[in-house]
Design a protein around this motif. Structure first.
Motif, PDB file in Angstrom:
ATOM      1  N   SER A   1      57.221  53.909  33.691  1.00  0.00           N
ATOM      2  CA  SER A   1      55.845  53.454  33.874  1.00  0.00           C
ATOM      3  C   SER A   1      55.712  52.025  33.357  1.00  0.00           C
ATOM      4  O   SER A   1      56.351  51.624  32.387  1.00  0.00           O
ATOM      5  N   SER A   2      54.842  51.242  34.012  1.00  0.00           N
ATOM      6  CA  SER A   2      54.621  49.865  33.582  1.00  0.00           C
ATOM      7  C   SER A   2      53.505  49.772  32.554  1.00  0.00           C
ATOM      8  O   SER A   2      53.221  48.703  32.037  1.00  0.00           O
ATOM      9  N   ASP A   3      52.837  50.903  32.261  1.00  0.00           N
ATOM     10  CA  ASP A   3      51.753  50.886  31.302  1.00  0.00           C
ATOM     11  C   ASP A   3      52.283  50.597  29.901  1.00  0.00           C
ATOM     12  O   ASP A   3      53.371  51.033  29.520  1.00  0.00           O
ATOM     13  N   CYS A   5      51.261  50.912  25.891  1.00  0.00           N
ATOM     14  CA  CYS A   5      50.354  51.437  24.881  1.00  0.00           C
ATOM     15  C   CYS A   5      50.184  50.420  23.764  1.00  0.00           C
ATOM     16  O   CYS A   5      50.977  49.489  23.615  1.00  0.00           O
ATOM     17  N   SER A   6      49.155  50.602  22.950  1.00  0.00           N
ATOM     18  CA  SER A   6      48.880  49.645  21.889  1.00  0.00           C
ATOM     19  C   SER A   6      50.043  49.530  20.924  1.00  0.00           C
ATOM     20  O   SER A   6      50.291  48.471  20.352  1.00  0.00           O
ATOM     21  N   SER A   7      50.786  50.599  20.708  1.00  0.00           N
ATOM     22  CA  SER A   7      51.905  50.561  19.781  1.00  0.00           C
ATOM     23  C   SER A   7      53.148  49.924  20.400  1.00  0.00           C
ATOM     24  O   SER A   7      54.136  49.712  19.719  1.00  0.00           O
ATOM     25  N   ASP A   8      53.093  49.640  21.717  1.00  0.00           N
ATOM     26  CA  ASP A   8      54.259  49.096  22.400  1.00  0.00           C
ATOM     27  C   ASP A   8      54.066  47.654  22.844  1.00  0.00           C
ATOM     28  O   ASP A   8      54.835  47.149  23.655  1.00  0.00           O
ATOM     29  N   LEU A   9      53.032  46.983  22.316  1.00  0.00           N
ATOM     30  CA  LEU A   9      52.764  45.618  22.739  1.00  0.00           C
ATOM     31  C   LEU A   9      53.704  44.646  22.028  1.00  0.00           C
ATOM     32  O   LEU A   9      53.308  43.859  21.178  1.00  0.00           O
ATOM     33  N   ASN A  10      54.958  44.737  22.381  1.00  0.00           N
ATOM     34  CA  ASN A  10      55.977  43.875  21.820  1.00  0.00           C
ATOM     35  C   ASN A  10      56.562  43.017  22.931  1.00  0.00           C
ATOM     36  O   ASN A  10      57.138  43.532  23.886  1.00  0.00           O
ATOM     37  N   VAL A  11      56.412  41.718  22.797  1.00  0.00           N
ATOM     38  CA  VAL A  11      56.822  40.816  23.866  1.00  0.00           C
ATOM     39  C   VAL A  11      58.306  40.920  24.144  1.00  0.00           C
ATOM     40  O   VAL A  11      58.749  40.959  25.302  1.00  0.00           O
ATOM     41  N   ASP A  12      59.116  40.965  23.107  1.00  0.00           N
ATOM     42  CA  ASP A  12      60.570  40.943  23.281  1.00  0.00           C
ATOM     43  C   ASP A  12      61.103  42.161  24.023  1.00  0.00           C
ATOM     44  O   ASP A  12      62.075  42.076  24.769  1.00  0.00           O
ATOM     45  N   SER A  13      60.440  43.314  23.846  1.00  0.00           N
ATOM     46  CA  SER A  13      60.980  44.553  24.397  1.00  0.00           C
ATOM     47  C   SER A  13      60.305  44.989  25.696  1.00  0.00           C
ATOM     48  O   SER A  13      60.617  46.052  26.218  1.00  0.00           O
ATOM     49  N   ASN A  14      59.388  44.178  26.227  1.00  0.00           N
ATOM     50  CA  ASN A  14      58.684  44.559  27.451  1.00  0.00           C
ATOM     51  C   ASN A  14      58.983  43.585  28.579  1.00  0.00           C
ATOM     52  O   ASN A  14      59.211  42.391  28.355  1.00  0.00           O
ATOM     53  N   SER A  15      58.948  44.100  29.808  1.00  0.00           N
ATOM     54  CA  SER A  15      59.227  43.293  30.989  1.00  0.00           C
ATOM     55  C   SER A  15      57.993  42.503  31.405  1.00  0.00           C
ATOM     56  O   SER A  15      56.890  42.718  30.878  1.00  0.00           O
ATOM     57  N   SER A  21      50.585  44.258  32.883  1.00  0.00           N
ATOM     58  CA  SER A  21      49.750  45.451  32.696  1.00  0.00           C
ATOM     59  C   SER A  21      48.962  45.366  31.400  1.00  0.00           C
ATOM     60  O   SER A  21      47.776  45.716  31.349  1.00  0.00           O
ATOM     61  N   ALA A  22      49.599  44.859  30.348  1.00  0.00           N
ATOM     62  CA  ALA A  22      48.917  44.729  29.060  1.00  0.00           C
ATOM     63  C   ALA A  22      47.773  43.725  29.151  1.00  0.00           C
ATOM     64  O   ALA A  22      46.688  43.943  28.608  1.00  0.00           O
ATOM     65  N   LEU A  23      47.989  42.617  29.845  1.00  0.00           N
ATOM     66  CA  LEU A  23      46.931  41.624  30.013  1.00  0.00           C
ATOM     67  C   LEU A  23      45.743  42.210  30.770  1.00  0.00           C
ATOM     68  O   LEU A  23      44.583  41.961  30.422  1.00  0.00           O
ATOM     69  N   GLU A  25      44.951  45.526  31.099  1.00  0.00           N
ATOM     70  CA  GLU A  25      44.337  46.638  30.392  1.00  0.00           C
ATOM     71  C   GLU A  25      43.528  46.181  29.174  1.00  0.00           C
ATOM     72  O   GLU A  25      42.546  46.820  28.801  1.00  0.00           O
ATOM     73  N   ARG A  26      43.933  45.082  28.591  1.00  0.00           N
ATOM     74  CA  ARG A  26      43.271  44.616  27.377  1.00  0.00           C
ATOM     75  C   ARG A  26      42.183  43.572  27.648  1.00  0.00           C
ATOM     76  O   ARG A  26      41.681  42.942  26.729  1.00  0.00           O
ATOM     77  N   GLY A  27      41.841  43.361  28.918  1.00  0.00           N
ATOM     78  CA  GLY A  27      40.736  42.460  29.242  1.00  0.00           C
ATOM     79  C   GLY A  27      41.063  40.987  29.152  1.00  0.00           C
ATOM     80  O   GLY A  27      40.162  40.151  29.047  1.00  0.00           O
ATOM     81  N   LEU A  28      42.348  40.636  29.214  1.00  0.00           N
ATOM     82  CA  LEU A  28      42.768  39.254  29.050  1.00  0.00           C
ATOM     83  C   LEU A  28      42.993  38.518  30.367  1.00  0.00           C
ATOM     84  O   LEU A  28      43.216  37.301  30.362  1.00  0.00           O
ATOM     85  N   TRP A  29      42.950  39.229  31.473  1.00  0.00           N
ATOM     86  CA  TRP A  29      43.321  38.619  32.750  1.00  0.00           C
ATOM     87  C   TRP A  29      42.392  37.469  33.138  1.00  0.00           C
ATOM     88  O   TRP A  29      42.817  36.476  33.716  1.00  0.00           O
ATOM     89  N   SER A  30      41.139  37.576  32.776  1.00  0.00           N
ATOM     90  CA  SER A  30      40.174  36.534  33.155  1.00  0.00           C
ATOM     91  C   SER A  30      40.348  35.251  32.348  1.00  0.00           C
ATOM     92  O   SER A  30      39.662  34.259  32.611  1.00  0.00           O
ATOM     93  N   GLN A  31      41.242  35.248  31.374  1.00  0.00           N
ATOM     94  CA  GLN A  31      41.518  34.029  30.632  1.00  0.00           C
ATOM     95  C   GLN A  31      42.305  33.019  31.464  1.00  0.00           C
ATOM     96  O   GLN A  31      42.394  31.843  31.107  1.00  0.00           O
ATOM     97  N   PHE A  32      42.848  33.471  32.602  1.00  0.00           N
ATOM     98  CA  PHE A  32      43.698  32.623  33.421  1.00  0.00           C
ATOM     99  C   PHE A  32      43.024  32.312  34.752  1.00  0.00           C
ATOM    100  O   PHE A  32      42.292  33.140  35.302  1.00  0.00           O
ATOM    101  N   GLN A  33      43.276  31.110  35.248  1.00  0.00           N
ATOM    102  CA  GLN A  33      42.765  30.693  36.546  1.00  0.00           C
ATOM    103  C   GLN A  33      43.932  30.163  37.368  1.00  0.00           C
ATOM    104  O   GLN A  33      44.904  29.637  36.819  1.00  0.00           O
TER     105      GLN A  33
END
Length: 321
Positions: A1-3, A5-15, A21-23, A25-33
């Motif tokens: 799964s690409s989801d 979780c809050s405990s897995d928000l580690n940049v080094d270990s995620n694709s 998906s983290a951006l 799910e956490r409401g950060l996508w609108s920070q980018f244009q």
């Protein structure tokens, strides 16, 4: 799964897929244009580059140099997250803003920009950096987005704090604030004169609104300026010794008096988009022809406006404001 979780928000270990998906799910996508129209990008969009603005020399904007010691580590973490999405992350800053960016140059490209406020704009910088048409679709954000990404990834909860500045010729106590997004403006600011205008964003490219209850999303500056009209008696009969013009429309044009005049958006008691000075082509940061673009847009000649540089427009506020 690409989801993620809050405990897995580690940049080094995620694709990159998991970071996206983290951006989302956490409401950060609108920070980018995404350029050229600064729309919020589609999640499946290709990312040729991400350009991060660290300075805004428009008057009364927040200065990163004031907060750098507090946010430097978070910004570096944010850069490392973005580098999962693209290999080309660029930070740029005003050459005149005194701050040490050496630590950032260790993790991404850092560019210093010399020029007025319109040059120090993410779209303008992209225009001058690009060596391939694909960079026309580059993503842009500001330094506060990096802080949000880092803190949100660390805690698993959306980081709602932001830095803003309050200034203007009617504000006696110009200062920086750290506030919650969408804060009620009366909680930290009261206008001394109810007639004064409140402009959110820059004086040149900001937005004036009659609804001054809450801080608009995305606004990082509040400018309070005088709104008293300066209506001149029978101005249409006056030769114009004190009217701004680089042309010979007024007498001032013969004496090159424009540079020594104090201008105002309330001249003659009305707002004007353009004073027909004829200098917009010389100062355009992306080498476009602003007057031609504006006229073709007004005439609904979209294809013709592309020919004069519409797709390269950096939205600096030179026309249409």
């Amino acid at each position: 799964s690409s989801d993620v979780c809050s405990s897995d928000l580690n940049v080094d270990s995620n694709s990159s897929t998991q970071i996206k998906s983290a951006l989302l799910e956490r409401g950060l996508w609108s920070q980018f244009q995404q350029l050229p129209f600064k729309n919020i990008p589609q999640p499946d969009a290709n990312i040729p580059a991400i350009i991060v603005q660290c300075s805004n020399p428009e008057p009364f904007h927040p200065k990163l140099s004031v907060f750098l010691g507090d946010v430097e580590a978070a910004m570096i973490q944010g850069i490392q997250a973005l580098k999962k999405l693209t290999d080309h992350v660029v930070l740029f800053a005003d050459a005149n803003e005194q701050m040490n960016l050496d630590r950032f140059s260790e993790v991404c490209q850092v560019v210093r920009v010399d020029g007025d406020f319109s040059q120090c704009n993410s779209a303008s910088v992209t225009y001058h950096l690009k060596d391939d048409p694909k960079y026309n679709q580059a993503w842009v954000c500001d330094w506060q987005a990096l802080v949000k990404v880092a803190n949100t990834f660390q805690t698993g909860a959306y980081h709602s704090q932001q830095y803003i500045s309050v200034g203007g010729n009617q504000e006696q106590d110009n200062r920086h604030y750290q506030v919650t997004e969408g804060i009620k403006i009366s909680d930290f600011l009261t206008k001394r004169n109810a007639k004064d205008r409140m402009v959110f964003g820059g004086l040149f490219s900001g937005v004036h609104t009659n609804n001054e209850s809450y801080l608009p999303m995305g606004a990082d500056a509040i400018n309070i300026i005088d709104n008293d009209p300066e209506t001149e008696f029978m101005s249409f009969l006056q030769p114009g010794f004190e009217k701004p013009s680089f042309t010979t429309a007024y007498v001032s044009g013969f004496f090159n008096a424009f540079r020594s005049l104090v201008t105002t958006s309330a001249l003659n008691g009305s707002l004007r988009d353009c004073v027909s000075c004829g200098y917009c082509e010389d100062v355009c940061p992306v080498d476009a022809l602003p007057q031609n673009i504006l006229r073709n847009i007004k005439a609904d000649a979209v294809e013709e406006s592309f020919r004069f540089g519409l797709l390269d427009c950096s939205s600096c506020g030179e026309i249409g404001r």
